[in-house]
Design an enzyme around this catalytic site. Structure first.
Site: not given
Ligand SMILES: *Cc1c(COP(=O)(O)O)cnc(C)c1O
Length: 512
Positions: A112
């Site tokens: 993120k």
């Molecule tokens: C948010 C997240 C995901 C999923 O990603 P999306 O964009 O919501 O599909 C997978 N792994 C981790 C560690 C995340 O923080």
């Protein structure tokens, strides 16, 4: 570049407006009216560039209302010394034809950060362009977005950020990261319920006329740091190009070779960015959508029916514990010929009946692009064990879901093309399941930090300093509310209460 809404054909806004608003007034999601292309020659040029330069080139056509200088400032500020890897998103080789794209070297140790180090900068420029007043960033998090948004927006002038997380749905380290957050413009509140409850609550607050009026009285407006905001998605396109270039540079593939990407998926944001990269011209074969035990997307991509009326499982990969996958709406809009009416119908059906079915032709299109698989809890643990034992690579549980679904894909299709798995989080954010998968039984009562030290010692891998630094920090945000109280939390939450003046630091005692 103009932006459209998935649910109203009359909407047309600039990139800056799309980023500031987060979501369109009628509830639709913004997306660019066309997809820019990258020619093979341009791809070759990208290979000679740094991560920052690659990101600038990929983002420029999407942000055509930003000057080159504005964009460069934003991108350089975002991908700097706050990343622990100088390559920003380095590759690690797992075996002959498998590579890991490590997206977790940012300040909060999850992918993120790749978007949320940039979004606040894009938002600040956008707010200036659109004349927006102070912005309230409302966030629903399944664990990682919350902390990344808090860190990205902390003390950014003209913004306040308020995060709702599911009380039982995040790992202990994820919770600690959020409830100890410092900064004069931040607030955090647990919601009794799961991520979908938090996300639905936030979407409702966003479009609640009474709340909006109350905000307007105070010259405040909402924006979003969830992947419903286009400004969250666009930065993620860049790393798919970057990974491809890195593979060319190390000689693993030749320019033009097709590769597969595997993406551990929840809200469908990360894999949608990979789809955009493919549509821009990046040579991608299959996009492999990896789900955990909450396999709503696997079932949808296999059957054409999206059915959210099912049991919700709390898993060891909590950031993927999602039944209502918001960004799918953008994909369906594109693949159904931008049919806003049909989109609005499906989304209404999802809200009212918990399901919708797409026509067979659309299902076929989806299956040409995507392959979907899911991985239960035991298989996730086994994948962590196996990659550590056989490849000396330490996966977090989300990444392990991706590794296992790639194994399933290869077994089912025989396609052994070079594949890149998005490694979405540091294993040190999920120490207990990772230690258990390595055969270590944590003694009862050991805290997260002792466990992290144990994991570091067992594997000779360093624990990220950003996590160790949480040790001993006071809990500033103990609040828990019910689903129905989220509106109330908006006005009363310590630190996050939106009536406060941003430039007046709150006394420390205020938090207790
Ligand atoms: C948010 C997240 C995901 C999923 O990603 P999306 O964009 O919501 O599909 C997978 N792994 C981790 C560690 C995340 O923080």
């Amino acid at each position: 570049m103009k932006y459209l809404s998935t649910r109203d054909p009359a909407v047309s806004v600039t990139a800056a407006q799309a980023i500031v608003r987060g979501i369109s007034a009628e509830g639709g999601l913004f997306l660019p009216e066309s997809i820019p292309s990258v020619t093979p020659d341009e791809l070759r040029e990208l290979c000679a560039l740094s991560y920052v330069e690659r990101a600038e080139r990929i983002l420029a056509p999407y942000l055509s209302d930003f000057s080159a200088e504005e964009l460069a400032d934003c991108v350089r500020g975002a991908y700097g010394a706050q990343f622990a890897a100088k390559e920003i998103a380095p590759l690690a080789q797992l075996d002959e034809n498998t590579h890991m794209l490590e997206l977790f070297h940012g300040p909060t140790c999850a992918f993120k950060d790749m978007a949320l180090q940039l979004l606040p900068r894009l938002l600040t420029v956008s707010a200036k362009k659109t004349g927006a007043g102070e912005l309230v960033i409302l966030v629903a998090t399944s664990g990682d977005t919350g902390k990344a948004a808090l860190e990205g927006f902390r003390d950014v002038p003209g913004t306040r950020v308020l995060v709702f997380y599911p009380s039982e749905g995040v790992s202990p380290m994820q919770r600690l990261q959020m409830v100890t957050q410092e900064g004069g413009n931040v607030g955090v509140c647990a919601v009794r319920g799961n991520f979908d409850d938090a996300q639905t609550g936030v979407k409702e607050i966003f479009t609640d006329g009474a709340v909006l009026a109350k905000l307007a009285e105070r010259s405040l407006a909402f924006s979003s740091a969830n992947s419903i905001n286009w400004g969250r998605l666009a930065p993620q396109i860049a790393y798919y190009f970057s990974a491809y270039c890195d593979l060319v540079n190390i000689g693993s593939i030749r320019l033009g070779d097709k590769i597969n990407f595997v993406v551990p998926t929840g809200n469908f944001g990360n894999i949608l960015a990979a789809y955009y990269a493919r549509e821009m011209g990046l040579p991608i074969g299959k996009l492999i959508c990896a789900s955990n035990q909450n396999r709503v997307l696997t079932d949808f991509l296999q059957s054409g029916t999206y059915n959210a009326r099912r049991s919700f499982f709390t898993t060891i990969s909590p950031s993927m514990d999602i039944l209502i996958s918001s960004n799918l709406e953008r994909l369906l809009f594109l693949l159904s010929g931008k049919d806003t009416r049909r989109l609005a119908d499906w989304m209404r059906s999802l809200r009212d009946n918990g399901e919708y079915t797409v026509p067979p032709l659309l299902r076929t299109k989806l299956q040409e692009l995507f392959w979907a698989g899911s991985c239960g809890e035991e298989d996730t643990r086994a994948a962590i064990t196996r990659t550590w034992r056989d490849n000396a690579y330490l996966c977090d549980p989300h990444t392990a879901v991706g590794v296992d679904v790639l194994r399933q894909y290869r077994a089912a299709t025989g396609d052994t093309a070079t594949a890149v798995v998005a490694a979405t989080a540091s294993p040190f954010k999920f120490v207990t399941p990772v230690l258990e998968a390595l055969g270590y039984v944590p003694p009862a009562g050991d805290d997260e930090f002792s466990l992290a030290e144990r994991l570091a010692a067992e594997t000779a891998q360093p624990c990220p300093s950003g996590l160790l630094a949480l040790r001993g920090k006071p809990v500033l945000f103990p609040s828990v509310c019910s689903k129905g109280d989220m509106r109330g939390a908006l006005w009363s939450l310590p630190g996050g209460y939106v009536g406060a003046r941003h430039d007046v630091p709150l006394p420390p005692r205020y938090f207790s």
